[in-house]
Design a protein around this motif. Sequence first.
Motif, PDB file in Angstrom:
ATOM      1  N   UNK A 104      70.991   2.295 -39.716  1.00 25.93           N
ATOM      2  CA  UNK A 104      70.345   2.410 -41.037  1.00 25.93           C
ATOM      3  C   UNK A 104      71.305   2.357 -42.218  1.00 25.93           C
ATOM      4  N   UNK A 105      72.192   1.387 -42.209  1.00 28.37           N
ATOM      5  CA  UNK A 105      73.257   1.283 -43.200  1.00 28.37           C
ATOM      6  C   UNK A 105      72.725   0.649 -44.483  1.00 28.37           C
ATOM      7  N   UNK A 106      72.329   1.505 -45.423  1.00 26.26           N
ATOM      8  CA  UNK A 106      71.694   1.051 -46.651  1.00 26.26           C
ATOM      9  C   UNK A 106      72.451  -0.065 -47.356  1.00 26.26           C
ATOM     10  N   UNK A 107      71.704  -0.977 -47.935  1.00 30.40           N
ATOM     11  CA  UNK A 107      72.209  -2.123 -48.683  1.00 30.40           C
ATOM     12  C   UNK A 107      72.773  -3.205 -47.762  1.00 30.40           C
ATOM     13  N   UNK A 108      73.001  -2.900 -46.510  1.00 30.71           N
ATOM     14  CA  UNK A 108      73.600  -3.888 -45.609  1.00 30.71           C
ATOM     15  C   UNK A 108      72.562  -4.609 -44.762  1.00 30.71           C
ATOM     16  N   UNK A 109      71.344  -4.070 -44.695  1.00 27.51           N
ATOM     17  CA  UNK A 109      70.269  -4.665 -43.896  1.00 27.51           C
ATOM     18  C   UNK A 109      70.752  -5.046 -42.506  1.00 27.51           C
ATOM     19  N   UNK A 278      64.537  -8.217 -48.120  1.00 27.70           N
ATOM     20  CA  UNK A 278      63.572  -7.606 -47.207  1.00 27.70           C
ATOM     21  C   UNK A 278      62.363  -6.995 -47.904  1.00 27.70           C
ATOM     22  N   UNK A 279      62.628  -6.385 -49.063  1.00 28.76           N
ATOM     23  CA  UNK A 279      61.559  -5.625 -49.706  1.00 28.76           C
ATOM     24  C   UNK A 279      60.489  -6.519 -50.337  1.00 28.76           C
ATOM     25  N   UNK A 280      60.830  -7.754 -50.657  1.00 32.27           N
ATOM     26  CA  UNK A 280      59.900  -8.530 -51.494  1.00 32.27           C
ATOM     27  C   UNK A 280      59.420  -9.830 -50.862  1.00 32.27           C
ATOM     28  N   UNK A 281      59.940 -10.126 -49.653  1.00 31.34           N
ATOM     29  CA  UNK A 281      59.578 -11.388 -48.987  1.00 31.34           C
ATOM     30  C   UNK A 281      58.065 -11.616 -48.990  1.00 31.34           C
ATOM     31  N   UNK A 299      72.489 -13.671 -43.883  1.00 30.09           N
ATOM     32  CA  UNK A 299      72.970 -12.802 -42.814  1.00 30.09           C
ATOM     33  C   UNK A 299      72.415 -11.392 -42.928  1.00 30.09           C
ATOM     34  N   UNK A 300      71.712 -11.080 -43.974  1.00 28.03           N
ATOM     35  CA  UNK A 300      71.050  -9.776 -44.017  1.00 28.03           C
ATOM     36  C   UNK A 300      69.560  -9.944 -43.744  1.00 28.03           C
ATOM     37  N   UNK A 301      68.916 -10.754 -44.548  1.00 25.41           N
ATOM     38  CA  UNK A 301      67.462 -10.852 -44.460  1.00 25.41           C
ATOM     39  C   UNK A 301      66.985 -11.801 -43.370  1.00 25.41           C
ATOM     40  N   UNK A 302      67.737 -12.868 -43.110  1.00 23.28           N
ATOM     41  CA  UNK A 302      67.233 -13.925 -42.234  1.00 23.28           C
ATOM     42  C   UNK A 302      68.015 -14.082 -40.935  1.00 23.28           C
ATOM     43  N   UNK A 465      68.588   2.685 -44.894  1.00 27.31           N
ATOM     44  CA  UNK A 465      67.733   1.501 -44.836  1.00 27.31           C
ATOM     45  C   UNK A 465      67.299   1.314 -43.386  1.00 27.31           C
ATOM     46  N   UNK A 466      66.100   1.773 -43.044  1.00 26.13           N
ATOM     47  CA  UNK A 466      65.698   1.719 -41.636  1.00 26.13           C
ATOM     48  C   UNK A 466      65.424   0.300 -41.166  1.00 26.13           C
TER      49      UNK A 466
END
Length: 525
Positions: A104-109, A278-281, A299-302, A465-466
Amino acid sequence: MTSETDAKQIADAAPRPAAGGRAASAPLLGRATEPTIFELSQPGRRSVQLLTTGVPEWPVDELVPVEHRRDVPVRLAEVSERDLVGHFTRLSHRQFSVDLGAYPLGSCTMKYNPKICDAVAVLPGLAAVHPGAPASLTQGWLSLLVELEEVLCAITGMAAATLQPAAGAAGELTGLLLMRAFHAANGEQRHRVIIPDSAHGTNPASVTLGGYEVTTVPSDERGCVDMGALREVLDTDVAGIMLTNPNTLGLFEEEIAEIAAAVHEVGGLLYYDGANLNAILGVVRPGDMGFDIVHMNLHKTFATPHGGGGPGAGPVAVSERLVDFLPGPRPVRRLGGVSEGNTFSPSEFAWVEPSRSIGRVHSWHGNALVLARALTYILVHGSDGLQRVAERAVLNANWLRVRLAGVFDVPFDRPCMHEVVLSASTLRKEHSVKALDVAKRLLEEGFHSPTVYFPLIVDEALMIEPTETESLQTLEALADALEAIVVEARSGDQSAWAAPRTTPVSRIDEARAARTLVATFDARR
Ligand SMILES: *Cc1c(COP(=O)(O)O)cnc(C)c1O
């Protein structure tokens, strides 16, 4: 440096095979440290023995002229396949990864990345193509790149994108160079870029690298850009503003339309740090909020496992008025035919150089296999699936926010987006257990630590960030573990100070590796 001294330096710096004994006689399990591959090396040992094919060997003199050959063979580790696999398997068991558990490393997704993306990235038709092959022979690759650009533009609401930047920070620099080129083309020399005080550290660094000065605007008590403070610093010297929305507090900038109008009014551009989409896709698009430039961290979202220096891709999408400045060459879908006399069948896809391009920001196609993985991820999900990614990511973060409200301080107690920022401020004041101690103690419970001490504006910050990939059961276990750590600390138990006690290494000096960089290892020592 000449190539000769270059080669010599490399040869001198390269480790030599161990004299034998030490590594070979150490017990396999329970080693305090895993030897390096060079310490496992035994002269003459190898993993593969190529059979001769019967095809005569090419005279080596013709392949590599004498002056380009090294006198001393390069010292490589010599190990059997069995030792090689054992070495890397043992190393892989010494660390935490997205495949192992919640991260859950916030901001790193750090979400789980579907294996189908790996399967596509190793397809020989994609992986074994030479990047220099002409467009006529790489139509499949070009169509993949063009399709990815189109879906990224659809997701962000922008006109066109470059896929070249290698990571988020590289995307930021590209965006700032685009900003600079845009103003220069209008005959303007602007000097300042505005950034909120909650911004990710790469933002001010990129602004400086892009040749601009940073102007910081404070956040208001709700964790959003202070509109009054923003208006005070806006004038025609402002090249633009860099925003993350949701911001790094995990909060949505509700006044984004007013912010966009105010910045555009003085002729500035809006840059969207879309590292974490992630939050707005599939829910809301930066283009519709008024942004001119958007970078995304594929590399974070996709889905590309990142961290530890893994590959990334930070495409930058822009609005219509910036398209001509994009890095080139760009892969495009040709609508017309190809000129006569072409010996190949007419190409549908081709490379073009934008008319006022800022130039290349990466060689060849960018980190192409990361791009292939991203398109796979997007196609597998479809637009409904992507929207569910966002909904689940936001739901998971809010579940944790509510569940942990009595356990930690909640500096901004309002619905968050894909991550929640908590604070261990009270815990430190009353029990001398810091956010860092909590993070280290959590490792003993089988979870990766959350991000700590970021954003900077929150005392003893724990940023969780879960991600959408964790189940309710995992979230419950994570929350239970965090609560137990706090209960333990409140009872006067100071275990957390010594944590982690169950990992291969305990507390390490986090700055030393960067300050005293040792990039080579000499097994002779
Ligand atoms: C991760 C991140 C970046 C930087 O991305 P890199 O790929 O690490 O260069 C920039 N902004 C935000 C908000 C991020 O989370």
